[in-house]
Design an enzyme around this catalytic site. Structure first.
Site, PDB file in Angstrom:
ATOM      1  N   ASP A  49       0.927  -1.118   0.096  1.00  0.00           N
ATOM      2  CA  ASP A  49      -0.151   0.012  -0.068  1.00  0.00           C
ATOM      3  C   ASP A  49       0.904   1.355   0.048  1.00  0.00           C
ATOM      4  O   ASP A  49       1.693   1.437   1.190  1.00  0.00           O
ATOM      5  CB  ASP A  49      -0.971  -0.125   1.245  1.00  0.00           C
ATOM      6  N   LEU A  50       0.796   2.047  -1.090  1.00  0.00           N
ATOM      7  CA  LEU A  50       1.847   3.110  -1.098  1.00  0.00           C
ATOM      8  C   LEU A  50       1.242   4.226  -0.160  1.00  0.00           C
ATOM      9  O   LEU A  50       0.123   4.364  -0.046  1.00  0.00           O
ATOM     10  CB  LEU A  50       1.602   3.500  -2.679  1.00  0.00           C
ATOM     11  N   TYR A  54      -1.046   9.756  -4.040  1.00  0.00           N
ATOM     12  CA  TYR A  54      -1.029  11.086  -4.827  1.00  0.00           C
ATOM     13  C   TYR A  54      -0.148  12.397  -4.819  1.00  0.00           C
ATOM     14  O   TYR A  54       0.678  12.728  -5.367  1.00  0.00           O
ATOM     15  CB  TYR A  54      -2.542  11.744  -5.265  1.00  0.00           C
ATOM     16  N   ARG A  86      -0.602  16.396   7.522  1.00  0.00           N
ATOM     17  CA  ARG A  86      -1.117  15.553   8.505  1.00  0.00           C
ATOM     18  C   ARG A  86      -0.734  15.684   9.786  1.00  0.00           C
ATOM     19  O   ARG A  86      -1.800  15.749  10.510  1.00  0.00           O
ATOM     20  CB  ARG A  86      -1.070  13.875   8.063  1.00  0.00           C
ATOM     21  N   ASP A 141      -3.211   2.577  -5.891  1.00  0.00           N
ATOM     22  CA  ASP A 141      -2.256   2.556  -4.642  1.00  0.00           C
ATOM     23  C   ASP A 141      -2.041   1.238  -3.938  1.00  0.00           C
ATOM     24  O   ASP A 141      -1.161   1.277  -3.141  1.00  0.00           O
ATOM     25  CB  ASP A 141      -2.455   3.680  -3.907  1.00  0.00           C
ATOM     26  N   GLU A 142      -2.813   0.029  -4.420  1.00  0.00           N
ATOM     27  CA  GLU A 142      -2.603  -1.117  -3.550  1.00  0.00           C
ATOM     28  C   GLU A 142      -2.330  -2.244  -4.470  1.00  0.00           C
ATOM     29  O   GLU A 142      -2.877  -2.308  -5.683  1.00  0.00           O
ATOM     30  CB  GLU A 142      -3.709  -1.254  -2.633  1.00  0.00           C
TER      31      GLU A 142
END
Length: 699
Positions: A49-50, A54, A86, A141-142
């Site tokens: 999982d990146l 984006y 975040r 992305d996975e």
DNA sequence: AAGCAATAG
DNA sequence: GGTTCTATTGCTT
């Protein structure tokens, strides 16, 4: 499996035999014929999982963005953001205004155009494919990778000495974890492979991500997120119960979405434990046997679904949302924009679309949200040609007119209308007769196909394999058609495309199974008919002990399940085949209607207006439901069935029978349940005088 | 084959 | 809560 090694004299009992058959064609041939080879072995699945994908892509394109709080914006939404942002309280799917409030210095980049993300995404998949042929994409992305074979190869000629874990081990710290490494050599090796893949992706593509290593896809996905940015975690079998129990709500089970969660909640089920303990018969009544089984199994961390190779996409679409479009002219202009880019993408892909779909979202006060409607039609041959061939602004023009025809089937263009979204989609993609594409998709043109085995040169420990060698699988770059390979360090050599299986035309779903030439001297080519990848057949789950059928597993008493999962003594369960049970007469909905009133608002605060529950006892307060289990189930039986006899039947048989009996039950229910949510659908739109058609002579 | 629902990222 | 821009699968007709 190691136990089997020294089992020259060990007799395979029937169950194992059958299990082997189902498990893996390869292992079967090996195991059966030469006892020495490693047997089915546990699957090991990697979920990759990146990190904030984006945002990473944007930071790659502009490294200066790495140090600032960055948000990727689509319309007025922050779809993702980097970790700097975040830390300042920005989250995914936050509105731009909220985000700016939280973090005034937030830097925004537009992300409506997915081109760069898509390209990078496929590079990641391609890189993974260079290690193992079994890679399944999930979104951009996975990726899931079945690394069982890689592990077995390493295990074969391995330094059987010290095993260790790379990265985290779920619920086990360093010392304790290392102690367990030798009892889980495959997972230990899996953790090292995961580290290598992550490193490859980092060094070659500059991207970081998280990995989860576990016995199935469900678990791998769940565990991959436990240590968040750029880390990896391995889940040991003894921790399955822990990780399932740690899930916050049923909604967090992959595969349980909003609607399913709602229905489960109406049954009084809010967390995973509830579902684990819920009586199977009741679950079947609500969802039907297949879904009930799946849900039950999910709650227990059981998932036998294979990693299915994701081929090229089965459809390409482009869409745009907006405040308002209300004239035919605007629709045409917007459609042309969308179609121009879609046709260009299609041209790069090389395949030819045979159906076209237009989707719109209408605004209306009542219908304000989530209703899309669409119309589709075949693409006339002459238009299809223009798409793939020369510069086809021609095609775009024709397609716009097609789009307007479809639009007229959905909206009365003479009257006022208000659209908030338009989507154009090509599907039914077919590889053109022996063109450039053939070589890329050549021997495996079907988008989803299961590969049982690959003849691997064996990367032997690290690094992607040299895909120019044997095997004829040049999967690398398979997806990036037309994209002039970007930064792939080791340029994925599009090796001499040997499209041996000249499979143009109709090739739907089937399993291509290639006998392995590698380590296993495959001796019974015929017997292995490894086409047992069939969806309706009994499915198999690897995390379970070899002779436990997962479909049945979900229905066993919980104590037994846990016992089995904790690798305690073998269950004595024998898979049952359907007895020649004479068809029983379906129960004519002699439903003793809900003997209860509502008790709706139960289960946590009921801030939300629960729509009334489906008929049939599901409206009971939770405690009641739990207690009532057995009783509620036999009042559903057809009159000619003795409840006691029924209750003696194996659980899986009960499920099948019940599904037949109340074939309509879920059908009636589901609409009923979703009625409330979706009742908003406005008055039907009839296809209307095609006033617009006259503008488009078409052809 | 068409249209839509559900799920997912 | 259903935002954005996709994509897949399965159900129903």
């Amino acid at each position: 499996m190691l136990a089997m090694e020294n089992s020259d004299d060990e007799v395979e009992d029937e169950n194992e035999w059958k299990q082997d058959l189902k498990d893996s064609p390869v292992a079967v041939s090996g195991t059966l014929n030469l006892l020495k080879t490693t047997t089915p072995a546990h699957r090991v699945i990697l979920h990759f999982d990146l990190d904030c994908f984006y945002a990473q892509v944007e930071m790659l394109r502009n490294p200066a963005l790495r140090e600032v709080p960055l948000g990727v914006q689509q319309k007025y939404i922050i779809v993702t953001c980097n970790y700097v942002a975040r830390q300042q309280g920005v989250t995914k799917l936050m509105s731009v205004t909220d985000a700016k409030e939280k973090c005034p210095q937030l830097v925004l980049v537009k992300g409506e155009d997915l081109t760069h993300y898509r390209e990078m995404s496929y590079q990641v998949t391609d890189l993974l494919l260079s290690f193992s042929p079994l890679v399944e994409r999930l979104g951009l992305d996975e990726n899931y990778v079945d690394i069982t074979e890689m592990i077995q190869r390493r295990l074969a000629h391995a330094p059987l000495s010290s095993f260790s874990f790379k990265g985290h081990v779920y619920n086990a710290s360093g010392a304790a974890a290392d102690a367990k490494a030798s009892s889980h050599p495959e997972l230990a090796l899996g953790s090292h492979i995961a580290a290598e893949l992550r490193e490859a992706i980092h060094s070659r593509l500059g991207l970081t991500g998280c990995a989860g290593i576990a016995a199935n896809k469900l678990l791998a996905k769940l565990v991959s997120g436990t240590f968040k940015p750029n880390q990896q975690t391995t889940l040991l079998p003894e921790s399955v119960d822990d990780i399932m129990g740690a899930l916050n709500g049923l909604r967090n089970l992959p595969g349980v979405g909003r609607q399913t969660a709602k229905m489960l909640q109406s049954l009084g089920l809010v967390n995973v434990r509830d579902l684990q303990l819920f009586p199977p018969t009741d679950l079947v009544r609500e969802f039907g046997a297949p879904t009930a089984t799946r849900l039950k199994n999910l709650s227990l961390g059981v998932d036998d679904s294979p990693v299915t190779r994701t081929g090229p996409p089965q459809s390409l679409s482009d869409e745009d949302s907006f405040k308002k479009i209300s004239s035919a002219k605007e629709v045409m202009e917007k459609s042309e924009q969308l179609l121009s880019s879609l046709v260009e993408r299609m041209r790069k892909d090389g395949r030819r679309p045979h159906t076209f779909r237009l989707t719109i979202r209408k605004y209306s006060a009542t219908n304000k949200w989530y209703s899309r409607e669409s119309r589709q039609c075949p693409i006339p041959l002459h238009i299809g040609q223009k798409i793939t061939n020369a510069s086809s602004d021609d095609a775009v023009v024709q397609l716009v007119s097609l789009a307007m025809k479809l639009l007229s089937k959905m909206v009365d263009t003479k009257a006022a209308f208000h659209l908030t979204l338009i989507n154009v989609c090509f599907s039914n993609l077919q590889t053109s007769g022996r063109g450039s594409i053939t070589s890329f998709f050549g021997h495996d043109s079907s988008p989803k196909t299961q590969i049982s085995v690959s003849s691997h040169p064996d990367p032997s420990s690290s690094g992607p394999q040299d895909n120019s060698s044997s095997g004829g699988r040049e999967l690398g770059a398979a997806h990036r058609l037309g994209t002039p390979s970007v930064t792939t360090p080791e340029k994925t050599t599009r090796s001499p495309p040997r499209c041996h299986t000249a499979t143009l035309g109709a090739k739907t779903k089937q399993s291509t199974s290639v006998p392995s030439e590698a380590s296993h001297p495959v001796t019974s080519p015929s017997s292995t008919t490894c086409q047992d990848r069939d969806d309706t057949a009994i499915t198999v789950t690897y995390p379970l002990p070899p002779n436990v059928d997962p479909d049945v597993f979900g229905l066993l008493p919980v104590e037994i399940q846990k016992e089995i999962l904790s690798e305690s003594p073998q269950s004595t369960y024998q898979p049952r085949l359907l007895p020649p049970e004479p068809r029983l007469t379906p129960l004519p909905t002699s439903r003793n209607t809900n003997n209860t009133e509502e008790a709706i608002g139960r289960c946590d605060g009921g801030a939300t207006p629960h729509q009334q529950l489906p008929p049939g006892g599901s409206t009971l307060p939770r405690e009641t439901i739990m207690e009532e289990k057995r009783l509620s189930s036999d009042c559903e039986l057809p009159v000619n069935v003795d409840p006691k006899v029924f209750s003696e039947l194996p659980a899986d048989l009960q499920m099948e029978l019940m599904t037949e009996w109340k074939r309509q039950k879920p059908l009636l229910k589901v609409p009923a349940a979703k009625k409330a949510a979706r009742e908003t659908k406005g008055g039907g739109r009839k296809s209307q005088a095609n006033s617009l058609l006259k503008y488009f002579k078409h052809t």
